[in-house]
Write a protein that holds these residues in place. Structure first.
Motif, PDB file in Angstrom:
ATOM      1  N   ALA A  76       3.923   7.126   9.462  1.00 23.75           N
ATOM      2  CA  ALA A  76       3.680   6.990   7.569  1.00 23.75           C
ATOM      3  C   ALA A  76       5.294   6.890   7.045  1.00 23.75           C
ATOM      4  O   ALA A  76       5.892   7.561   6.974  1.00 23.75           O
ATOM      5  CB  ALA A  76       3.217   7.590   6.835  1.00 23.75           C
ATOM      6  N   GLU A  77       5.419   5.561   6.894  1.00 22.02           N
ATOM      7  CA  GLU A  77       6.643   5.122   6.072  1.00 22.02           C
ATOM      8  C   GLU A  77       5.821   4.783   4.982  1.00 22.02           C
ATOM      9  O   GLU A  77       5.373   3.275   5.042  1.00 22.02           O
ATOM     10  CB  GLU A  77       7.317   4.625   6.977  1.00 22.02           C
ATOM     11  N   VAL A  78       6.330   4.371   3.298  1.00 22.91           N
ATOM     12  CA  VAL A  78       6.776   3.349   2.757  1.00 22.91           C
ATOM     13  C   VAL A  78       8.024   2.443   2.772  1.00 22.91           C
ATOM     14  O   VAL A  78       8.778   2.626   3.025  1.00 22.91           O
ATOM     15  CB  VAL A  78       7.557   4.001   1.606  1.00 22.91           C
ATOM     16  N   THR A  79       6.826   1.542   3.117  1.00 18.38           N
ATOM     17  CA  THR A  79       8.274  -0.168   3.326  1.00 18.38           C
ATOM     18  C   THR A  79       8.598  -0.943   1.989  1.00 18.38           C
ATOM     19  O   THR A  79       9.398  -1.809   2.176  1.00 18.38           O
ATOM     20  CB  THR A  79       7.438  -1.143   4.071  1.00 18.38           C
ATOM     21  N   GLU A  80       7.929  -0.040   0.954  1.00 14.71           N
ATOM     22  CA  GLU A  80       8.154  -1.457  -0.707  1.00 14.71           C
ATOM     23  C   GLU A  80       7.703  -0.632  -1.335  1.00 14.71           C
ATOM     24  O   GLU A  80       6.408  -0.087  -1.806  1.00 14.71           O
ATOM     25  CB  GLU A  80       7.379  -2.795  -0.264  1.00 14.71           C
ATOM     26  N   LEU A  81       7.939  -0.118  -2.115  1.00 15.17           N
ATOM     27  CA  LEU A  81       8.007   0.148  -4.177  1.00 15.17           C
ATOM     28  C   LEU A  81       8.696  -0.744  -5.036  1.00 15.17           C
ATOM     29  O   LEU A  81      10.131  -0.949  -4.917  1.00 15.17           O
ATOM     30  CB  LEU A  81       7.660   1.393  -3.933  1.00 15.17           C
ATOM     31  N   TYR A  82       8.244  -0.947  -5.864  1.00 18.76           N
ATOM     32  CA  TYR A  82       8.753  -1.984  -6.477  1.00 18.76           C
ATOM     33  C   TYR A  82       7.495  -1.384  -7.719  1.00 18.76           C
ATOM     34  O   TYR A  82       6.199  -1.904  -8.441  1.00 18.76           O
ATOM     35  CB  TYR A  82       8.897  -3.662  -6.302  1.00 18.76           C
ATOM     36  N   VAL A  83       8.463  -1.972  -8.898  1.00 23.57           N
ATOM     37  CA  VAL A  83       7.776  -1.742 -10.308  1.00 23.57           C
ATOM     38  C   VAL A  83       8.562  -2.512 -11.626  1.00 23.57           C
ATOM     39  O   VAL A  83       9.786  -2.704 -11.502  1.00 23.57           O
ATOM     40  CB  VAL A  83       7.559  -0.101 -11.126  1.00 23.57           C
ATOM     41  N   ALA A  84       7.341  -3.600 -11.800  1.00 25.56           N
ATOM     42  CA  ALA A  84       8.710  -4.635 -13.378  1.00 25.56           C
ATOM     43  C   ALA A  84       9.207  -3.682 -13.830  1.00 25.56           C
ATOM     44  O   ALA A  84       8.713  -2.997 -14.422  1.00 25.56           O
ATOM     45  CB  ALA A  84       7.482  -5.427 -13.447  1.00 25.56           C
ATOM     46  N   PRO A  85      10.111  -4.044 -14.052  1.00 26.03           N
ATOM     47  CA  PRO A  85      11.053  -3.558 -15.502  1.00 26.03           C
ATOM     48  C   PRO A  85      10.356  -3.153 -16.317  1.00 26.03           C
ATOM     49  O   PRO A  85      10.679  -2.108 -17.089  1.00 26.03           O
ATOM     50  CB  PRO A  85      13.066  -4.490 -15.733  1.00 26.03           C
ATOM     51  N   GLU A  86       9.404  -4.001 -17.150  1.00 24.64           N
ATOM     52  CA  GLU A  86       9.768  -3.481 -18.262  1.00 24.64           C
ATOM     53  C   GLU A  86       8.135  -2.619 -18.265  1.00 24.64           C
ATOM     54  O   GLU A  86       8.228  -2.148 -19.223  1.00 24.64           O
ATOM     55  CB  GLU A  86       8.411  -4.691 -19.199  1.00 24.64           C
ATOM     56  N   ALA A 104      -1.865   8.543   3.508  1.00 30.47           N
ATOM     57  CA  ALA A 104      -0.857   9.128   4.808  1.00 30.47           C
ATOM     58  C   ALA A 104      -2.145   9.876   5.295  1.00 30.47           C
ATOM     59  O   ALA A 104      -2.195  10.522   6.182  1.00 30.47           O
ATOM     60  CB  ALA A 104       0.182   8.736   4.181  1.00 30.47           C
ATOM     61  N   ARG A 105      -2.135  11.184   4.853  1.00 30.26           N
ATOM     62  CA  ARG A 105      -2.218  12.154   4.514  1.00 30.26           C
ATOM     63  C   ARG A 105      -3.820  11.597   4.936  1.00 30.26           C
ATOM     64  O   ARG A 105      -3.955  12.643   5.826  1.00 30.26           O
ATOM     65  CB  ARG A 105      -2.465  13.254   3.248  1.00 30.26           C
ATOM     66  N   ALA A 106      -4.767  11.540   4.402  1.00 29.75           N
ATOM     67  CA  ALA A 106      -6.317  10.691   4.987  1.00 29.75           C
ATOM     68  C   ALA A 106      -6.531   9.914   6.593  1.00 29.75           C
ATOM     69  O   ALA A 106      -7.296  10.704   7.258  1.00 29.75           O
ATOM     70  CB  ALA A 106      -6.763  10.504   3.941  1.00 29.75           C
ATOM     71  N   GLN A 107      -5.624   9.890   6.290  1.00 31.19           N
ATOM     72  CA  GLN A 107      -4.685   9.137   7.891  1.00 31.19           C
ATOM     73  C   GLN A 107      -4.207   9.738   9.178  1.00 31.19           C
ATOM     74  O   GLN A 107      -4.174   9.483   9.869  1.00 31.19           O
ATOM     75  CB  GLN A 107      -4.605   7.727   8.080  1.00 31.19           C
ATOM     76  N   GLY A 108      -4.076  11.671   8.950  1.00 28.46           N
ATOM     77  CA  GLY A 108      -3.825  12.135   9.431  1.00 28.46           C
ATOM     78  C   GLY A 108      -1.834  12.029   9.780  1.00 28.46           C
ATOM     79  O   GLY A 108      -1.664  13.298  11.083  1.00 28.46           O
ATOM     80  N   ALA A 109      -1.527  11.623   8.632  1.00 23.65           N
ATOM     81  CA  ALA A 109       0.057  11.642   8.812  1.00 23.65           C
ATOM     82  C   ALA A 109       0.530  12.863   8.196  1.00 23.65           C
ATOM     83  O   ALA A 109       0.241  13.192   6.961  1.00 23.65           O
ATOM     84  CB  ALA A 109       0.525  10.526   8.607  1.00 23.65           C
ATOM     85  N   PRO A 110       1.386  13.438   9.081  1.00 18.41           N
ATOM     86  CA  PRO A 110       2.138  15.010   8.212  1.00 18.41           C
ATOM     87  C   PRO A 110       2.857  14.802   7.299  1.00 18.41           C
ATOM     88  O   PRO A 110       3.369  15.390   6.456  1.00 18.41           O
ATOM     89  CB  PRO A 110       1.975  15.748   9.256  1.00 18.41           C
ATOM     90  N   SER A 111       3.716  13.591   7.368  1.00 15.08           N
ATOM     91  CA  SER A 111       4.647  12.782   6.161  1.00 15.08           C
ATOM     92  C   SER A 111       4.629  11.846   5.782  1.00 15.08           C
ATOM     93  O   SER A 111       4.266  11.056   6.458  1.00 15.08           O
ATOM     94  CB  SER A 111       6.143  13.369   6.956  1.00 15.08           C
ATOM     95  N   VAL A 112       5.767  11.762   5.285  1.00 16.32           N
ATOM     96  CA  VAL A 112       6.234   9.918   5.307  1.00 16.32           C
ATOM     97  C   VAL A 112       7.551   9.768   4.937  1.00 16.32           C
ATOM     98  O   VAL A 112       8.298  10.759   4.258  1.00 16.32           O
ATOM     99  CB  VAL A 112       5.548   9.789   3.595  1.00 16.32           C
ATOM    100  N   TYR A 113       7.097   8.736   5.434  1.00 15.80           N
ATOM    101  CA  TYR A 113       9.174   8.770   6.080  1.00 15.80           C
ATOM    102  C   TYR A 113       9.176   7.306   4.958  1.00 15.80           C
ATOM    103  O   TYR A 113       8.542   6.376   4.302  1.00 15.80           O
ATOM    104  CB  TYR A 113       9.681   8.029   6.881  1.00 15.80           C
ATOM    105  N   LEU A 114      10.493   6.606   4.532  1.00 12.47           N
ATOM    106  CA  LEU A 114      10.899   5.821   3.601  1.00 12.47           C
ATOM    107  C   LEU A 114      12.270   5.550   3.660  1.00 12.47           C
ATOM    108  O   LEU A 114      13.415   6.652   3.883  1.00 12.47           O
ATOM    109  CB  LEU A 114      10.820   5.612   2.528  1.00 12.47           C
ATOM    110  N   LEU A 115      12.968   4.199   3.356  1.00  9.49           N
ATOM    111  CA  LEU A 115      14.469   3.730   3.699  1.00  9.49           C
ATOM    112  C   LEU A 115      14.327   3.118   2.498  1.00  9.49           C
ATOM    113  O   LEU A 115      13.847   2.516   1.622  1.00  9.49           O
ATOM    114  CB  LEU A 115      13.941   2.569   4.995  1.00  9.49           C
ATOM    115  N   THR A 116      15.883   3.483   1.699  1.00  5.40           N
ATOM    116  CA  THR A 116      16.780   3.225   0.536  1.00  5.40           C
ATOM    117  C   THR A 116      18.008   2.940   1.168  1.00  5.40           C
ATOM    118  O   THR A 116      18.527   3.447   1.287  1.00  5.40           O
ATOM    119  CB  THR A 116      16.392   3.394  -0.817  1.00  5.40           C
ATOM    120  N   GLY A 117      17.861   1.484  -0.068  1.00  2.88           N
ATOM    121  CA  GLY A 117      19.783   1.278   0.391  1.00  2.88           C
ATOM    122  C   GLY A 117      20.763   2.865  -0.826  1.00  2.88           C
ATOM    123  O   GLY A 117      20.299   3.150  -0.819  1.00  2.88           O
ATOM    124  N   PHE A 118      22.174   2.492   0.205  1.00  2.20           N
ATOM    125  CA  PHE A 118      23.012   3.981   0.479  1.00  2.20           C
ATOM    126  C   PHE A 118      23.471   3.624  -1.093  1.00  2.20           C
ATOM    127  O   PHE A 118      23.648   4.477  -2.343  1.00  2.20           O
ATOM    128  CB  PHE A 118      24.190   3.671   1.160  1.00  2.20           C
TER     129      PHE A 118
END
Length: 144
Positions: A76-86, A104-118
């Motif tokens: 499981a991977e979060v590929t996008e997360l965005y909230v409007a600035p306001e 993710a848990r409901a689909q059997g994934a034991p972990s969630v991964y994500l990428l973000t910029g350095f």
């Protein structure tokens, strides 16, 4: 809990709202038909969760859950997360991430991964505040 905030999977009818959020997030224009095509292509692979406040889309989180060769459970991977600035600093990103993790848990994934910029220290601080930690170095090679 904010009663005016609803988190739900995006539907085809949400393509214009998804397009607007993606345009704001990535700084590159995305139109409704493009977002609709992308949402259709994600079916069964990735779920886009929308945060709506009083019916208006204010954020999104996209979760990919797929089988992978290294284990008998899905990845499981979060590929996008965005909230409007306001709408930031009101718990919306936390709610989106909780919903993604529950999915993710409901689909059997034991972990969630994500990428973000350095350099994205704000995002890194947020992810750490909700329990994420450094795991690996992501690398890429441009093909086009």
């Amino acid at each position: 809990m904010d009663a005016s905030l609803e988190i739900r999977p995006a539907a085809a009818a949400d393509a214009e709202a998804v397009a607007a959020l993606l345009t704001d997030f990535n700084g590159e224009p995305v139109d409704g038909p493009t977002a609709a095509r992308r949402l259709a292509a994600l079916q069964g692979i990735e779920t886009v969760l929308l945060a709506l406040r009083d019916g208006a889309a204010v954020g999104l989180c996209s979760l990919r859950v797929v089988p992978f060769l290294s284990a008998d459970h899905p990845y499981a991977e979060v590929t996008e997360l965005y909230v409007a600035p306001e709408h930031r600093r009101q718990g919306i990103a936390r709610r989106l991430m909780r919903e993604a993790e529950a999915l993710a848990r409901a689909q059997g994934a034991p972990s969630v991964y994500l990428l973000t910029g350095f350099q994205n220290e704000t995002a890194q601080a947020f992810y750490r505040s909700i329990g994420y930690g450094d795991y690996a170095l992501a690398m890429r090679r441009r093909l086009i």
